[in-house]
Design an enzyme around this catalytic site. Structure first.
Site, mmCIF file in Angstrom:
data_model
loop_
_atom_site.group_PDB
_atom_site.id
_atom_site.type_symbol
_atom_site.label_atom_id
_atom_site.label_comp_id
_atom_site.label_asym_id
_atom_site.label_seq_id
_atom_site.Cartn_x
_atom_site.Cartn_y
_atom_site.Cartn_z
ATOM 1 N N GLU A 15 0.837 -1.205 0.000
ATOM 2 C CA GLU A 15 0.000 0.000 0.000
ATOM 3 C C GLU A 15 0.868 1.250 0.000
ATOM 4 O O GLU A 15 2.080 1.198 0.176
ATOM 5 C CB GLU A 15 -0.905 0.031 1.239
ATOM 6 C CG GLU A 15 -2.347 -0.393 1.001
ATOM 7 C CD GLU A 15 -3.156 0.623 0.200
ATOM 8 O OE1 GLU A 15 -2.572 1.631 -0.278
ATOM 9 O OE2 GLU A 15 -4.356 0.418 0.037
ATOM 10 N N ASN A 143 -10.249 4.618 1.723
ATOM 11 C CA ASN A 143 -9.381 4.494 0.555
ATOM 12 C C ASN A 143 -9.576 5.667 -0.406
ATOM 13 O O ASN A 143 -10.442 6.515 -0.208
ATOM 14 C CB ASN A 143 -9.668 3.174 -0.188
ATOM 15 C CG ASN A 143 -8.733 2.061 0.230
ATOM 16 O OD1 ASN A 143 -7.526 2.261 0.359
ATOM 17 N ND2 ASN A 143 -9.273 0.876 0.464
ATOM 18 N N ASP A 193 -9.992 0.998 -4.522
ATOM 19 C CA ASP A 193 -8.974 0.986 -3.467
ATOM 20 C C ASP A 193 -8.263 2.339 -3.502
ATOM 21 O O ASP A 193 -8.922 3.372 -3.533
ATOM 22 C CB ASP A 193 -8.029 -0.202 -3.666
ATOM 23 C CG ASP A 193 -7.363 -0.644 -2.366
ATOM 24 O OD1 ASP A 193 -6.681 0.195 -1.738
ATOM 25 O OD2 ASP A 193 -7.515 -1.809 -1.985
#
Length: 286
Positions: A15, A143, A193
């Protein structure tokens, strides 16, 4: 246009990619692995933490602002020293940080979520010039935090809703109205996301479970999608010498053992060249 492997380390939950414009270097995280990762001419680099870490902004040549499960920190890349800037949901052990990004004013937005994805346990906060404020609550998976180049709005999603939201901002970067629906991906069963906006205002959204990053124009129209080998694409970031390379992190979290094996691409970090016209991430002002 095809993705190549930028780094073959397989994150459990990759991430938060950040291209540091002064260092010409990509940083990213393995949230579950509790690591900050990078690479330079000498090869792979990584720093271990004692709790999940998920997102960063750059402060200067040698310092990052890093979001962990319990705080925002100033982190020294030279010796690994860190100084707490402010606490983040330290009254509960049930949450951790997730998606985050610097805003055009020099602030930093960070989202949280339940460690077990508990419904509604997360929120989105902004740190700006010493002021740390909760902006949005009742979020399951925070997100897609990113910002329009004209500073008119922020974007975000609660991945569980499959909806990308638009939040109007005032002249100082604080919300000036209620969030409104920007794009509903539910009819296509797509899960937004992480996201980033390019110079033209196009929103590039990683789509968990779809192995791709999709581009949407400011008028909400779908433009195109670029494929990545990792089925769980998690977050994009523009970088490279001219900011035309799209870096994409991925995850192997939740995949069957037969799919997430040691030779699979899931969890690796990818690069797609000549995708669009990105821009440097703003500096975080402490």
């Amino acid at each position: 246009m095809s993705a190549e492997v930028f780094d073959d380390r397989r994150c459990f939950l990759g991430e938060g990619p950040l291209w540091h414009p002064l260092r010409g270097q990509l940083f990213w995280f393995d949230i579950i692995g509790q690591k900050l990762l990078s690479r330079d001419d000498s090869g792979p680099l990584e720093w271990a933490f004692d709790e999940p870490v998920s997102a960063a902004g750059w402060v200067d040549q040698d310092h990052l602002l890093i979001a962990s499960a319990s705080a925002l920190w100033q982190f020294d890349l030279r010796d690994g020293a860190r100084t707490q800037i402010c606490a983040l949901e330290q009254d509960t052990a049930a949450t951790r940080s997730n998606d985050g990004r610097a805003d055009p004013w020099g602030g930093f937005w960070i989202g949280t979520m339940g460690r077990e994805t508990e419904p509604g346990l997360g929120a989105i906060y902004r740190y700006f010039l010493g002021n740390f404020r909760k902006l949005i609550g009742d979020i399951t998976i925070s997100n897609a935090i990113c910002f329009a180049p004209d500073r008119s709005c922020a974007y975000f999603t609660d991945t569980a809703t499959q909806q990308l939201m638009r939040l109007p901002l005032d002249r100082d970067g604080w919300p000036s109205g209620a969030p409104e629906l920007f794009i509903d991906l539910g009819p296509d069963d797509l899960n937004p996301d992480g996201a980033v906006v390019d110079r033209s205002g196009t929103l590039w959204v990683a789509q968990w479970g779809a192995g791709r990053v999709a581009a949407y124009a400011p008028d909400r129209s779908f433009l195109r999608a670029v494929a990545v080998p990792g089925v769980h694409a998690t977050c994009p970031a523009f970088g490279g010498a001219d900011f035309s390379t799209l870096f994409v992190t991925s995850a192997r979290q939740g995949l069957p053992a037969g799919v997430a094996h040691d030779q699979s691409p899931h969890g690796q970090t990818f690069a797609i060249h000549d995708v669009g016209e990105g821009a440097p991430e703003p500096r975080v002002i402490l």
